[in-house]
Scaffold this motif. Structure first.
Motif, PDB file in Angstrom:
ATOM      1  N   GLY A  12       8.498 -18.346  86.843  1.00 39.03           N
ATOM      2  CA  GLY A  12       9.458 -17.292  86.537  1.00 39.03           C
ATOM      3  C   GLY A  12       9.292 -16.667  85.170  1.00 39.03           C
ATOM      4  N   LEU A  13       8.096 -16.780  84.575  1.00 40.75           N
ATOM      5  CA  LEU A  13       7.819 -16.208  83.260  1.00 40.75           C
ATOM      6  C   LEU A  13       7.139 -14.855  83.423  1.00 40.75           C
ATOM      7  CD1 LEU A  13       6.450 -19.380  81.438  1.00 40.75           C
ATOM      8  CD2 LEU A  13       8.608 -18.220  80.941  1.00 40.75           C
ATOM      9  N   THR A  14       7.779 -13.793  82.983  1.00 38.75           N
ATOM     10  CA  THR A  14       7.193 -12.458  83.087  1.00 38.75           C
ATOM     11  C   THR A  14       6.233 -12.222  81.930  1.00 38.75           C
ATOM     12  OG1 THR A  14       9.244 -11.668  84.071  1.00 38.75           O
ATOM     13  CG2 THR A  14       7.698 -10.010  83.332  1.00 38.75           C
ATOM     14  N   ASN A  15       5.005 -11.870  82.254  1.00 40.07           N
ATOM     15  CA  ASN A  15       3.971 -11.660  81.235  1.00 40.07           C
ATOM     16  C   ASN A  15       3.428 -10.237  81.351  1.00 40.07           C
ATOM     17  OD1 ASN A  15       1.914 -11.757  79.390  1.00 40.07           O
ATOM     18  ND2 ASN A  15       0.707 -13.313  80.451  1.00 40.07           N
ATOM     19  N   PHE A  16       3.860  -9.380  80.421  1.00 42.87           N
ATOM     20  CA  PHE A  16       3.375  -8.001  80.386  1.00 42.87           C
ATOM     21  C   PHE A  16       2.218  -7.844  79.403  1.00 42.87           C
ATOM     22  CE2 PHE A  16       7.517  -7.009  82.296  1.00 42.87           C
ATOM     23  CZ  PHE A  16       7.145  -6.076  83.239  1.00 42.87           C
ATOM     24  N   ALA A  17       1.620  -8.961  79.001  1.00 42.51           N
ATOM     25  CA  ALA A  17       0.508  -8.909  78.048  1.00 42.51           C
ATOM     26  C   ALA A  17      -0.783  -9.408  78.678  1.00 42.51           C
ATOM     27  CB  ALA A  17       0.848  -9.732  76.798  1.00 42.51           C
ATOM     28  N   GLY A  18      -0.891  -9.256  79.997  1.00 41.50           N
ATOM     29  CA  GLY A  18      -2.090  -9.746  80.687  1.00 41.50           C
ATOM     30  C   GLY A  18      -3.359  -9.145  80.135  1.00 41.50           C
ATOM     31  N   ALA A  19      -3.373  -7.825  79.886  1.00 41.84           N
ATOM     32  CA  ALA A  19      -4.573  -7.170  79.363  1.00 41.84           C
ATOM     33  C   ALA A  19      -4.905  -7.662  77.960  1.00 41.84           C
ATOM     34  CB  ALA A  19      -4.376  -5.654  79.363  1.00 41.84           C
ATOM     35  N   ALA A  20      -3.883  -7.992  77.183  1.00 35.97           N
ATOM     36  CA  ALA A  20      -4.118  -8.507  75.826  1.00 35.97           C
ATOM     37  C   ALA A  20      -4.851  -9.853  75.881  1.00 35.97           C
ATOM     38  CB  ALA A  20      -2.795  -8.653  75.077  1.00 35.97           C
ATOM     39  N   PHE A  21      -4.448 -10.709  76.815  1.00 37.69           N
ATOM     40  CA  PHE A  21      -5.121 -12.001  76.937  1.00 37.69           C
ATOM     41  C   PHE A  21      -6.516 -11.845  77.545  1.00 37.69           C
ATOM     42  CE2 PHE A  21      -0.598 -13.357  76.843  1.00 37.69           C
ATOM     43  CZ  PHE A  21      -0.677 -14.123  75.689  1.00 37.69           C
ATOM     44  N   LEU A  22      -6.697 -10.840  78.395  1.00 40.26           N
ATOM     45  CA  LEU A  22      -8.053 -10.487  78.827  1.00 40.26           C
ATOM     46  C   LEU A  22      -8.893 -10.121  77.600  1.00 40.26           C
ATOM     47  CD1 LEU A  22      -7.610  -8.213  81.994  1.00 40.26           C
ATOM     48  CD2 LEU A  22      -8.796 -10.397  81.907  1.00 40.26           C
ATOM     49  N   GLY A  23      -8.273  -9.356  76.691  1.00 35.21           N
ATOM     50  CA  GLY A  23      -8.964  -8.946  75.471  1.00 35.21           C
ATOM     51  C   GLY A  23      -9.307 -10.113  74.568  1.00 35.21           C
ATOM     52  N   VAL A  24      -8.415 -11.090  74.492  1.00 31.49           N
ATOM     53  CA  VAL A  24      -8.704 -12.278  73.676  1.00 31.49           C
ATOM     54  C   VAL A  24      -9.941 -12.982  74.207  1.00 31.49           C
ATOM     55  CG1 VAL A  24      -7.879 -14.561  72.997  1.00 31.49           C
ATOM     56  CG2 VAL A  24      -6.309 -12.619  72.958  1.00 31.49           C
ATOM     57  N   ALA A 195     -14.041  -2.458  73.584  1.00 31.00           N
ATOM     58  CA  ALA A 195     -13.291  -1.766  72.539  1.00 31.00           C
ATOM     59  C   ALA A 195     -11.806  -1.911  72.854  1.00 31.00           C
ATOM     60  CB  ALA A 195     -13.699  -0.291  72.487  1.00 31.00           C
ATOM     61  N   PRO A 196     -10.937  -1.602  71.903  1.00 29.82           N
ATOM     62  CA  PRO A 196      -9.495  -1.728  72.147  1.00 29.82           C
ATOM     63  C   PRO A 196      -9.004  -0.944  73.360  1.00 29.82           C
ATOM     64  CG  PRO A 196      -9.904  -1.434  69.806  1.00 29.82           C
ATOM     65  CD  PRO A 196     -11.219  -1.261  70.490  1.00 29.82           C
ATOM     66  N   THR A 197      -9.677   0.147  73.697  1.00 27.24           N
ATOM     67  CA  THR A 197      -9.246   0.965  74.842  1.00 27.24           C
ATOM     68  C   THR A 197      -9.455   0.260  76.181  1.00 27.24           C
ATOM     69  OG1 THR A 197     -11.414   2.046  74.779  1.00 27.24           O
ATOM     70  CG2 THR A 197      -9.586   3.176  73.680  1.00 27.24           C
ATOM     71  N   ASN A 198     -10.216  -0.838  76.184  1.00 29.45           N
ATOM     72  CA  ASN A 198     -10.425  -1.593  77.420  1.00 29.45           C
ATOM     73  C   ASN A 198      -9.230  -2.476  77.759  1.00 29.45           C
ATOM     74  OD1 ASN A 198     -13.728  -1.858  76.302  1.00 29.45           O
ATOM     75  ND2 ASN A 198     -13.178  -0.817  78.206  1.00 29.45           N
ATOM     76  N   PHE A 199      -8.330  -2.678  76.789  1.00 30.03           N
ATOM     77  CA  PHE A 199      -7.238  -3.640  76.983  1.00 30.03           C
ATOM     78  C   PHE A 199      -5.912  -3.021  76.544  1.00 30.03           C
ATOM     79  CE2 PHE A 199     -11.169  -5.820  75.706  1.00 30.03           C
ATOM     80  CZ  PHE A 199     -11.469  -6.475  76.897  1.00 30.03           C
ATOM     81  N   THR A 200      -5.455  -2.035  77.288  1.00 34.37           N
ATOM     82  CA  THR A 200      -4.237  -1.310  76.935  1.00 34.37           C
ATOM     83  C   THR A 200      -3.035  -1.848  77.716  1.00 34.37           C
ATOM     84  OG1 THR A 200      -4.607   0.367  78.628  1.00 34.37           O
ATOM     85  CG2 THR A 200      -5.587   0.764  76.461  1.00 34.37           C
ATOM     86  N   PHE A 201      -1.850  -1.416  77.312  1.00 34.76           N
ATOM     87  CA  PHE A 201      -0.631  -1.852  77.993  1.00 34.76           C
ATOM     88  C   PHE A 201      -0.608  -1.380  79.442  1.00 34.76           C
ATOM     89  CE2 PHE A 201       3.956  -1.080  78.951  1.00 34.76           C
ATOM     90  CZ  PHE A 201       4.312  -2.416  79.081  1.00 34.76           C
ATOM     91  N   SER A 202      -1.171  -0.210  79.693  1.00 33.89           N
ATOM     92  CA  SER A 202      -1.210   0.292  81.081  1.00 33.89           C
ATOM     93  C   SER A 202      -2.033  -0.627  81.973  1.00 33.89           C
ATOM     94  CB  SER A 202      -1.779   1.713  81.113  1.00 33.89           C
ATOM     95  OG  SER A 202      -3.095   1.740  80.594  1.00 33.89           O
TER      96      SER A 202
END
Length: 228
Positions: A12-24, A195-202
């Motif tokens: 039940g944990l909502t994670n809207f930072a999936g792309a950020a962790f992909l970036g990590v 690059a940063p554009t590969n891991f955006t909030f969208s």
């Protein structure tokens, strides 16, 4: 998306930072790939680093619930992209180049029988998918999945029965981010430049949309949803 299924569908944990962790995971591969470290180990380290960075969010996530917990991950996703853009050590807005993926002398950037070199990455991705899918299903059917289910359905009732709410949330969040980091590492290897554009909030919203489309908590549904 299987990592997010573990977090959202099971605990039940909502994670809207999936792309950020992909970036990590991707940037870990980009930084460590130039050292004499086996590429497979580098991708595993990408998953580990995603778990470690994700641990920075553990405290605010544990102290909030519902929409407020989701806002914490949204803030992290936006700050992560900004951090990449202003950090010259990580290439800034231009990003970093990544060497080709190599396993036991097999260069993934070489064409296989006159076909695209992407075939090698498709096979590697499918192998990684199979391993993670089996692990997710084993977790779902085990006593671990039962504990996570209890935490998701009713935290107060679960705590009354002696379930450590914080511990299971930490396990779900950390393990889910590890899987996301693995995918990010392999994704970065395939791109050859990130690059940063590969891991955006969208991109994070796309991951969440796939999980919702496939059915929250349904790992099998993630497969056709991701394809669509």
């Amino acid at each position: 998306c299987l990592g997010i299924t573990l977090q959202l569908g099971y605990a039940g944990l909502t994670n809207f930072a999936g792309a950020a962790f992909l970036g990590v995971g991707g940037y870990t591969v980009a930084v460590l790939g130039h050292h004499n470290i086996p590429d497979v180990l580098v991708i595993l380290l990408g998953g580990v680093m995603a778990s470690i960075i994700g641990s920075l969010l553990i405290l605010p996530v544990l102290r909030t619930r519902g929409h407020y917990a989701a806002l914490v991950t949204i803030a992290f996703a936006l700050l992560f992209k900004t951090f990449l853009e202003i950090n010259d050590a990580l290439g800034g807005p231009q990003g970093l180049k990544i060497d080709s993926f190599d396993i036991f002398g097999w260069d993934f950037n070489e064409k296989v029988i006159e076909s695209s070199f992407y075939i090698s990455y498709v096979l590697a991705s499918l192998f990684l998918l199979l391993i993670v899918f089996i692990l997710i299903r084993r977790i779902e059917k085990s006593w671990v999945g039962l504990q996570l289910d209890a935490v998701r359905l009713d935290e107060i009732a679960a705590s009354c029965f002696g379930i450590n709410i914080a511990l299971w949330k930490i396990i779900a969040f950390t393990l889910g981010n590890f899987f996301i980091g693995l995918a990010g590492g392999l994704y970065a290897q395939m791109l050859g430049h990130i690059a940063p554009t590969n891991f955006t909030f969208s991109d994070s919203l796309i991951l969440i949309s796939i999980v919702i489309l496939g059915g929250i908590g349904n790992p099998l549904g993630v497969l056709p949803a991701a394809f669509l």
